[in-house]
Design a protein around this motif. Structure first.
Motif, PDB file in Angstrom:
ATOM      1  N   MET B 111       1.742  11.273  -2.994  1.00  0.00           N
ATOM      2  CA  MET B 111       2.722  10.770  -2.014  1.00  0.00           C
ATOM      3  C   MET B 111       2.064   9.995  -0.885  1.00  0.00           C
ATOM      4  O   MET B 111       2.425  10.164   0.279  1.00  0.00           O
ATOM      5  CB  MET B 111       3.551  11.928  -1.456  1.00  0.00           C
ATOM      6  CG  MET B 111       4.211  12.716  -2.553  1.00  0.00           C
ATOM      7  SD  MET B 111       5.260  14.010  -1.894  1.00  0.00           S
ATOM      8  CE  MET B 111       5.607  14.903  -3.380  1.00  0.00           C
ATOM      9  N   TYR B 112       1.118   9.169  -1.232  1.00  0.00           N
ATOM     10  CA  TYR B 112       0.510   8.289  -0.225  1.00  0.00           C
ATOM     11  C   TYR B 112       1.589   7.327   0.276  1.00  0.00           C
ATOM     12  O   TYR B 112       2.200   6.608  -0.507  1.00  0.00           O
ATOM     13  CB  TYR B 112      -0.668   7.533  -0.820  1.00  0.00           C
ATOM     14  CG  TYR B 112      -1.193   6.443   0.095  1.00  0.00           C
ATOM     15  CD1 TYR B 112      -1.615   6.735   1.386  1.00  0.00           C
ATOM     16  CD2 TYR B 112      -1.264   5.122  -0.340  1.00  0.00           C
ATOM     17  CE1 TYR B 112      -2.091   5.741   2.223  1.00  0.00           C
ATOM     18  CE2 TYR B 112      -1.744   4.122   0.488  1.00  0.00           C
ATOM     19  CZ  TYR B 112      -2.145   4.445   1.774  1.00  0.00           C
ATOM     20  OH  TYR B 112      -2.602   3.460   2.602  1.00  0.00           O
ATOM     21  N   SER B 113       1.808   7.354   1.559  1.00  0.00           N
ATOM     22  CA  SER B 113       2.924   6.612   2.143  1.00  0.00           C
ATOM     23  C   SER B 113       2.400   5.688   3.240  1.00  0.00           C
ATOM     24  O   SER B 113       2.229   6.101   4.378  1.00  0.00           O
ATOM     25  CB  SER B 113       3.919   7.630   2.721  1.00  0.00           C
ATOM     26  OG  SER B 113       4.951   6.976   3.391  1.00  0.00           O
ATOM     27  N   PRO B 114       2.096   4.440   2.888  1.00  0.00           N
ATOM     28  CA  PRO B 114       1.542   3.518   3.890  1.00  0.00           C
ATOM     29  C   PRO B 114       2.623   3.021   4.837  1.00  0.00           C
ATOM     30  O   PRO B 114       3.072   1.891   4.756  1.00  0.00           O
ATOM     31  CB  PRO B 114       0.949   2.391   3.033  1.00  0.00           C
ATOM     32  CG  PRO B 114       1.699   2.436   1.749  1.00  0.00           C
ATOM     33  CD  PRO B 114       2.205   3.838   1.551  1.00  0.00           C
ATOM     34  N   ARG B 115       3.006   3.892   5.764  1.00  0.00           N
ATOM     35  CA  ARG B 115       4.137   3.603   6.645  1.00  0.00           C
ATOM     36  C   ARG B 115       3.697   2.928   7.925  1.00  0.00           C
ATOM     37  O   ARG B 115       4.509   2.604   8.765  1.00  0.00           O
ATOM     38  CB  ARG B 115       4.879   4.882   7.023  1.00  0.00           C
ATOM     39  CG  ARG B 115       4.540   6.019   6.169  1.00  0.00           C
ATOM     40  CD  ARG B 115       5.063   7.389   6.469  1.00  0.00           C
ATOM     41  NE  ARG B 115       6.295   7.492   7.172  1.00  0.00           N
ATOM     42  CZ  ARG B 115       7.481   7.266   6.651  1.00  0.00           C
ATOM     43  NH1 ARG B 115       7.570   6.891   5.399  1.00  0.00           N
ATOM     44  NH2 ARG B 115       8.553   7.411   7.364  1.00  0.00           N
ATOM     45  N   THR B 180       0.466   8.303   5.626  1.00  0.00           N
ATOM     46  CA  THR B 180       0.301   9.735   5.396  1.00  0.00           C
ATOM     47  C   THR B 180       0.263  10.013   3.895  1.00  0.00           C
ATOM     48  O   THR B 180       0.565   9.131   3.094  1.00  0.00           O
ATOM     49  CB  THR B 180       1.480  10.540   5.989  1.00  0.00           C
ATOM     50  OG1 THR B 180       2.693  10.042   5.410  1.00  0.00           O
ATOM     51  CG2 THR B 180       1.557  10.400   7.506  1.00  0.00           C
ATOM     52  N   ARG B 182       0.641  13.694   1.021  1.00  0.00           N
ATOM     53  CA  ARG B 182       0.999  15.117   0.931  1.00  0.00           C
ATOM     54  C   ARG B 182      -0.291  15.918   0.772  1.00  0.00           C
ATOM     55  O   ARG B 182      -0.949  15.848  -0.273  1.00  0.00           O
ATOM     56  CB  ARG B 182       1.925  15.316  -0.257  1.00  0.00           C
ATOM     57  CG  ARG B 182       2.217  16.748  -0.575  1.00  0.00           C
ATOM     58  CD  ARG B 182       3.433  17.278   0.155  1.00  0.00           C
ATOM     59  NE  ARG B 182       3.567  18.695  -0.140  1.00  0.00           N
ATOM     60  CZ  ARG B 182       3.323  19.670   0.731  1.00  0.00           C
ATOM     61  NH1 ARG B 182       2.996  19.391   1.965  1.00  0.00           N
ATOM     62  NH2 ARG B 182       3.441  20.926   0.387  1.00  0.00           N
TER      63      ARG B 182
END
Lengths: 100, 416, 1002
Positions: B111-115, B180, B182
């Motif tokens: 769940m790599y989330s490049p926010r 972020t 997980r």
């Protein structure tokens, strides 16, 4: 918020009156010019950082202003003793006095 | 069994009765080619890359508790690479590149989330420091851009940019590729992939002693699950590094501090990115579950208690409530602490030690999660070859003797 | 208006008064004393929420803080909205507006319920196994752009407020002899005992009324007094004591080291309207000599298929609704009683006129007395049976019971129509605060619970009553009294209590009753939709540590933090793994016990109180003069003084020209000042600073540079010798406290033999800098009998003077390159002297200037600013200050580090000046410096621009930079890469103006 007894004021006061000062009894070489780079690095940086009983420096910065030492268990955060700067670490009879 | 929507559907028909254990739990063997001490993300990742990139399959990870139970499972999962010094840029950027493909690589959705990670500037000095980062990063090919307060608010609508704030937001540095992931999934994903390559993962095995031969070289570790012989030991134990290294009589330039974090109750999406403010010590993002995930600064004194004082997390909430006044009625659901190992220059130590066969990867302080893949990758190479990987080399222990520090905290030097 | 769902009488609500409220837009009525939950039940509303994952209809499970289902948003308007409140804790007031959450478009018709169709796919951890493809733009694209946004929208519960919270929060510190947490029977008894001993007592309870479980009793008598009267008497007695503080609506949420307990008190949320100036909540930080934890116990649900339908609730909650709130939670109920307390509930429901269809008791041997009592009341009982299925969409309509065979299997039996199910699974002691205090827990087979075992060192606390497994009213009262007595004064006489209708066995069952295959949709964690199957799947996949199970399935991670679910989950996993419960372990209890508003914790630390503002004595003058301020440390400093609509650039250019052309005055009061006094003062400063002070003459000053032991510059400032044994040391604004602390450290611990005393005088002096060619003329008329001539009072001098009749210290120093003076006057005279100087400055065409002009002027002279030219990695030689090191010194702080290999290598970054080829172009501070034009990505930088300004004096831009081997590069050309274009620069010496210092010494 720890409660710390300043050995000069002889009063238990909240942690917010104090300033932590790192490991105690790390002596500055008397003649720094005569020590090796490695010995100087050991003085500057190498720390025991034990999980358990730790002798450390505190300053009663918002009280009497004095530096003093404390023996604290770093697992329970229980402060086992506080004593004046320059005094040697008290023997609490738990075998940790000479441990590094 | 490969993870995919198809395998999930197939298993659903069978009431999920056939999913195997995600990693094997073997009895420890008497001897391994290498033993990693510490079953967090960095340690499990090291084992994975040792097996995958260097063909070392007869290796083990020993963990005193449960996988990912240390800082891996306690951090606020911020990922970014917009560091100041070239040595730091190299390792954190390697990590971001690995994060970008990690779910695929491990066949495990981490769940790599490049926010986007936005770092707020509150003083003229902050502006100078962040612009220096932006310019340095651009030269290194790392994305990092300067935002005006208005642009910062457009990117993060709940942010308060009122000039009346005690420390008003004067601008922000934004790394869009930051974000972020997980945290638990990182440990489990590496464990599953490493186990599939033959790595033995041994939980509930606490190292009690490091055994050395007459020359002083490592010859094994004594664990609560028995003696394990090996000539290569990699200590990847975060806050407990000093404790383990003292078993080999090595004094480390480390101090272990409590670091607190907290989460709110979950709410619908409200915070679209990660916001960090070093000046007021507040770090905040929103998890996939909807919780606001908030990090504090370290407590003032060293401790292994995995808890901290209320005044430290309170100070962080002071800052959050000022920066996000709409969050003041949100409620803290859980507050916990980890143990971070802090070096004098706030940069990690990766590499060889004075003890032959003993390697160490530690000192990540408050920011180790983001480095997990890169750290594991270069540490594995270092252990496999017996010499530092080029990206790891500047982070060697010797720098404290030579004085060639990599001081990222320097950027926080206080203004005139 | 009498409601169908109200009992005929009794309870603690005020039936004489009616309150109106709305839930999802519909208006209902309730009474004072109701919670939102009891009022909804009184109106027959059972469907109050939707679950997190499957959006299943959910009703009210409990009557207290443990509620996982009945979460609502309460909006009082004007930014006073709070999501995720438990309806069971919300006190009803007239006009209350509540909304359900996590449903769209409405609670009854929730589109999200479609998730239930996919429930076979949505097993524990499903998201780790999928959502990884297809790979379109990059490997992570599909997750980040498609799946994650969908998941995020589906997740979350209520909505965060959208307006700033206008409310105020208060904060109090308190000390007491005995803090009693929980005002149920044990807590009240403990407080009575401690009060009898004369102790200072604080008694807190999260509920609006003190009394705890006693408030739900109707038949019980204590020492011949009905329970309610006994509570009233006890509270009255406590309230009468001036040494007792009673805190209802106050949750003890955190237990920290050394008996430091944090409490959150709700002050106004229960009121229909309140004074907007009144605080909404108050944080209490209590340091207690002794703590008595009387936190009670929480009833466990029973895990059976379909146990989550609205209308299914905890038996004791049902009993509370009937007895305390006068509400009938159903008309026909089935009681699933694995614990004796279920029988008590059944009897009370029966008495309230609810048809108790049957009591189903999974235990093979129930309590004979209770069974007899229930039979006498005409209630059917099935012993050794359980419920294996339920029916009903938005409210339970029937349950199917089954006998449990000897092997644990369940044989399906008949369907029993009902609209309510009460389940009594046994009681879990609330050991949260004990565990937070780092006390050790131990599993008790008898209690089927973890109980407090060993207290942590330094925590003087004791648990009493149900929270330590002492159940039964008389036992809890006696245990509480004994704890209060032990905490306060052991001489208090022991007390025993006579209680009627007392129960003794509260153990119940953990896990699932029976083994059977009927575990589909048997919920363990209601809010997070975690079922028995999910837990078993986790164990099957190798997640054997309970922390792993929790994290993989998310059981116990919802807003209730597993208060009703953790023990059942643990038992199910232990059972699946074939291990005893204590071997599987226990997840860690963390603060807060129940969620606490951010605002409560932040309290008054907002706005200017977030961090106190430091202002100089002349600050008011600068404000009146229209200065623009900047934050430096905690100080507000005047940055520039715009005139007639000038922007910063114009104002600074004008101020610079004025100072260089005539004179300017500057408020330097924020500079740190330390008085160093004593016979060894000079020796001490020699050991701290790189410079030599022993030979510095009285009345002379020296520019001091301070390193840390690593050899890097951390501070600088002018140091004046006032007397052989007295120095006036100045530091940077931001470094003042740090430098004093460092000096104290060395004076006290490294050099205790030196006779030296240190005093911070930063706030004693107002400092007015007067700089410029007319500076002498400005000052002369204000001074008494002082010759300011260049020979009698040269640059770097100090003397005691009288200015405007006030004793002052006058320094001849300059941070601008002009002739300069700094007047130190006692802070109280600061404004008066400032204004006097201002009048003189004006006569000479001078101006006031701010920090920005100060920065430009010093940069023209190549003076460094610590923190701008230095960043904690810079040595004196790096910035050209090697000359300042005392030549004959053997040691000073940081000296040894300067000979470390990295400090003496070639290629270190050195301070230089940069001039852009285009004189109009001002470089950006922080820009990088490279050798080549258009460097490709990854090119290492030679250094960076530390300062860059428009120089009005030179009519061009200037810059300072740290550049590798910079001094050797003087005269060469380098490049500053900027977005879209590169800027060629010439490397020059870092002094742009008056390199010989003629103006300075003039």
């Amino acid at each position: 918020m720890l409660l710390i007894t300043c050995p000069y004021c002889r009063m238990a006061r909240p942690e917010s009156e104090f300033h932590y000062g790192g490991e105690a009894h790390v002596a500055r070489p008397a003649e720094p010019a005569n020590v090796s780079d490695a010995e100087w690095a050991a003085y500057l940086y190498m720390r025991a950082n034990p999980k358990g009983v730790h002798a450390e420096r505190w300053r009663h910065i918002h009280g009497c202003g004095r530096f003093f030492n404390a023996v604290r268990n770093t697992v329970s955060d229980e402060i086992l003793a506080t004593y004046e700067a320059g005094m040697s670490r008290p023997d609490l009879g738990d075998g940790t006095k000479d441990a590094r | 069994m490969k993870f995919s929507i198809f395998s999930l559907m197939r298993q659903a028909l069978g009431h999920h009765a056939r999913w195997p254990a995600q990693w094997r739990s073997p009895e420890p063997k008497a001897a391994y080619d290498a033993v990693i001490v510490g079953g967090g993300g960095h340690g499990l990742g090291t084992a994975y890359y040792l097996a995958k990139e260097h063909g070392l399959r007869n290796i083990a990870v020993v963990e005193k508790g449960w996988l990912g139970g240390g800082n891996t499972g306690r951090n606020t999962t911020i990922i970014r690479s917009n560091y100041l010094w070239e040595e730091s840029e190299a390792i954190y950027e390697l990590s971001v590149k690995l994060w970008e493909t990690l779910s695929d690589e491990l066949n495990y959705n981490v769940m790599y989330s490049p926010r986007g990670v936005m770092m707020l500037a509150h003083t003229v000095h902050d502006i100078q420091v962040f612009k220096r980062h932006v310019h340095a990063n651009r030269l290194a090919g790392i994305d990092n851009e300067w935002l005006t307060p208005e642009a910062a608010k457009a990117f993060c609508p709940p942010l308060n940019i009122s000039p009346k704030l005690r420390y008003p937001v004067l601008g922000a540095a934004l790394q869009r590729r930051g974000g972020t992931a997980r945290h638990d999934a990182v440990a489990w994903g590496y464990a599953r992939a490493a186990s599939a390559l033959g790595v033995d993962i041994i939980e509930n095995a606490e190292v009690m002693a490091v055994r050395r031969d007459a020359r002083g070289a490592v010859e094994g570790v004594e664990t609560t699950r028995g003696m394990i012989r090996t000539k290569k030991v990699g200590v990847v134990a975060a806050g407990h590094t000093s404790v383990l290294m003292s078993m080999a009589d090595v004094r480390m330039p480390l101090e272990s501090y409590p670091l607190q974090a907290l989460v709110s109750e979950p709410v619908k999406p409200v915070l679209p990115c990660v916001v960090m403010s070093n000046t007021v010590h507040a770090y905040i993002s929103q998890s996939d579950k909807g919780e606001l995930v908030i990090g504090a600064g370290t407590d003032a004194y060293t401790s292994y208690s995995q808890t901290g004082g209320l005044h430290v997390s309170a100070h962080t909430l002071d800052a959050i409530c000022d920066l996000f006044p709409t969050f003041r009625r949100m409620r803290m659901m859980r507050n916990w602490g980890g143990i971070v190992d802090v070096t004098p220059d706030r940069s990690p130590i990766i590499g060889l030690t004075p003890v032959p066969g003993l390697y160490v990867n530690c000192g990540w302080g408050t920011g180790g999660f983001k480095a997990t893949p890169g750290s594991a990758y270069v540490f594995a190479a270092t252990m496999a070859r017996g010499e530092p990987h080029p990206i790891a080399a500047p982070f060697a222990l010797e720098r404290f003797t030579t004085g060639r520090l990599i001081d990222e905290a320097a950027a926080a030097a206080v203004a005139h | 208006m009498a409601s169908l769902h109200r009992t005929n009488g009794g309870g603690r609500v005020d039936r004489a008064r009616t309150l109106s409220f709305t839930f999802d837009g519909r208006t209902y009525q309730g009474h004072p004393g109701d919670t939102l939950a009891s009022a909804l039940l009184a109106n027959g509303v059972h469907l109050v929420g939707r679950s997190y994952k499957y959006h299943r209809p959910r009703g009210i499970l409990s009557a207290g803080a443990e509620e996982p289902n009945a979460l609502v948003t309460i909006d009082r308007g004007d930014g006073r909205a709070a999501p995720n409140l438990r309806a069971t804790q919300v006190e009803l007031y007239d006009g209350l507006v509540a909304e359900s959450q996590n449903r769209w478009p409405s609670l009854s018709y929730d589109v999200g319920a479609v998730n239930s169709l996919f429930s076979p796919l949505l097993a524990a951890g499903f998201y780790y196994k999928t959502f990884m493809g297809p790979r379109l733009l990059d490997s992570n694209w599909a997750w980040h752009k498609i799946y994650e946004p969908l998941i995020r929208r589906a997740a979350g519960l209520g909505k965060a407020p959208t307006l700033p919270d206008p409310d105020r929060y208060a904060n109090r510190f308190a000390h007491c002899d005995v803090l009693v947490v929980g005002a149920g029977p044990a807590g009240l008894a403990a407080a009575l005992a401690a009060t009898e001993a004369g102790a200072r007592v604080i008694l807190c309870d999260e509920q609006a009324e003190l009394g705890g479980a006693l408030l739900s009793e109707w038949a019980v008598e204590i020492d011949g007094t009905p329970a309610a009267s006994w509570v009233a008497d006890a509270v009255r007695a406590l309230a009468a004591s001036p040494r007792v503080t009673l805190l209802p609506r106050t949750q003890a949420f955190g237990y920290f080291a050394q008996n430091f307990v944090a409490l959150a008190e709700r002050l106004t949320d229960h009121l229909a309207s309140s004074d907007p100036a009144a605080a909404r909540e108050r944080l209490w930080q209590v340091r207690a000599k002794e703590v008595v934890l009387a936190t009670g116990a929480i009833e466990r649900p029973i895990v059976f298929p379909g146990n989550d339908r609205p209308g299914i609730m905890l038996a004791d909650a049902a009993r509370t609704y009937v007895n305390r709130y006068g509400v009938r939670p159903g008309s026909r109920t089935v009681v699933l009683a694995a614990c004796d307390s279920g029988y008590a509930a059944a009897l009370d429901l029966h008495r309230a006129g609810i048809d108790v269809a049957t009591i189903v008791d999974p235990r093979p041997n129930g309590n004979r007395t209770l069974i007899e009592a229930a039979r006498t009341a005409g209630i059917a009982i099935e012993v050794g049976a359980t419920v294996i299925a339920t029916r009903g969409r938005q409210r339970v309509t029937a349950v199917r019971i089954a006998r449990i065979g000897a092997d644990g299997s369940a044989a399906a039996g008949s369907w029993i129509p009902c609209d309510h199910v009460a389940m009594a699974g046994g009681w879990t002691p609330s050991v949260h605060l004990f565990s937070q205090s780092r006390g050790k827990l131990a599993w008790s087979d008898a209690a089927q619970a973890f109980l407090p075992a060993a207290a942590a060192p330094g925590q003087a606390q004791r648990s009493a009553g149900a929270c330590r497994g002492v159940f039964g009213l008389a036992a809890a009262l006696e245990d509480g009294f004994a704890a209060g007595k032990a905490a306060a004064d052991t001489r208090v006489r022991k007390r025993s209590f006579n209680v009627t209708h007392d129960l003794t066995d509260f153990s119940g069952i953990v896990g699932t009753p029976g083994t059977g295959a009927h575990v589909s949709k048997a919920f363990v964690d209601f809010q997070h939709d975690v079922t028995v199957r999910d837990l078993k799947l986790a164990a099957q996949e190798g997640f054997r540590a309970i922390e792993h199970v929790k994290r993989y399935t998310t059981t116990g991670m919802a807003t209730d933090q597993g208060k009703t679910s953790n023990l059942n989950a643990l038992a199910i996993v232990a059972d699946h793994l074939g291990k005893p419960i204590p071997e599987v372990g226990l997840t860690t209890f963390r603060q807060p016990y129940t969620p606490v508003s951010f605002g409560t914790i932040a309290g008054t630390s907002r706005g200017d109180l977030f961090d106190p503002v430091r202002r100089t004595p002349c600050d008011g003058w600068a404000q009146a003069a229209g200065a623009v301020f900047e934050d430096v440390g905690a100080w507000k400093r005047a940055r520039y003084f715009p005139e007639g609509g000038e922007d910063m650039h114009a104002a600074v250019a004008r101020e610079c020209r004025t100072v260089r052309g005539a004179a300017g005055m500057f408020d330097a009061s924020t500079l740190g000042k330390i008085e160093v006094v004593g016979p060894d003062a000079a020796v001490f400063l020699d050991r701290l600073y790189i410079n030599s002070f022993q030979k510095l003459g009285v009345g002379r000053c020296r520019y001091g540079v301070l390193l840390n032991e690593a050899g890097f510059i951390i501070d600088d400032g002018v140091i004046g010798r006032l007397a052989p044994d007295r120095f006036h040391v100045t530091t940077t604004t931001g470094g003042a406290a740090r430098v004093l602390n460092m000096m104290e450290d060395y004076a006290q611990t490294e050099f205790p033999d030196l006779k030296v005393w240190l005093t911070s005088t930063t706030e004693q002096w107002a400092v007015i800098a007067v700089q410029g060619p007319r500076a002498r003329d400005v000052l002369a008329p204000l001074l008494e009998e002082v010759d300011l001539g260049a020979t009698s009072f040269p640059h770097m001098s100090v003397k005691a003077v009288r200015i405007c009749g006030i004793e002052a210290r006058l320094f001849r120093v300059s941070f601008t390159g002009e002739m300069g003076f700094e007047i130190n006057v006692p802070a109280d005279y600061g404004v008066a002297v400032w204004e006097a100087v201002w009048r003189e400055v004006q006569k000479h065409g001078g101006c006031a200037y701010g920090t920005e002009t100060m920065h430009v002027l010093r940069a023209e002279k190549g003076f460094i600013i610590v923190g701008q030219e230095t960043d904690g990695t810079v040595t004196p030689d790096d910035v050209g200050l090697g000359w300042a090191i005392g030549k004959s010194k053997r040691d000073f702080v940081g000296m040894r580090s300067l000979s470390r290999p990295d400090m003496v290598r070639g290629g270190r970054k050195q301070l230089v000046g940069l001039l852009t080829a285009d004189p109009k172009l001002v470089l950006e501070e922080g820009a990088q410096v490279t050798a080549e034009l258009h460097p490709p990505a990854g090119t290492p930088a030679l250094g960076h621009v530390t300062s860059a300004y428009w120089s009005a004096a030179l009519g061009r831009s200037i810059a300072l930079a740290l550049v590798a081997d910079g001094r050797a590069r003087i005269g060469t050309r380098l490049n500053v890469p900027m977005p879209g274009s590169d800027v060629p620069v010439e490397v020059v010496a870092p002094v742009f103006l008056d390199p010989k210092g003629e103006r300075l010494h003039g």
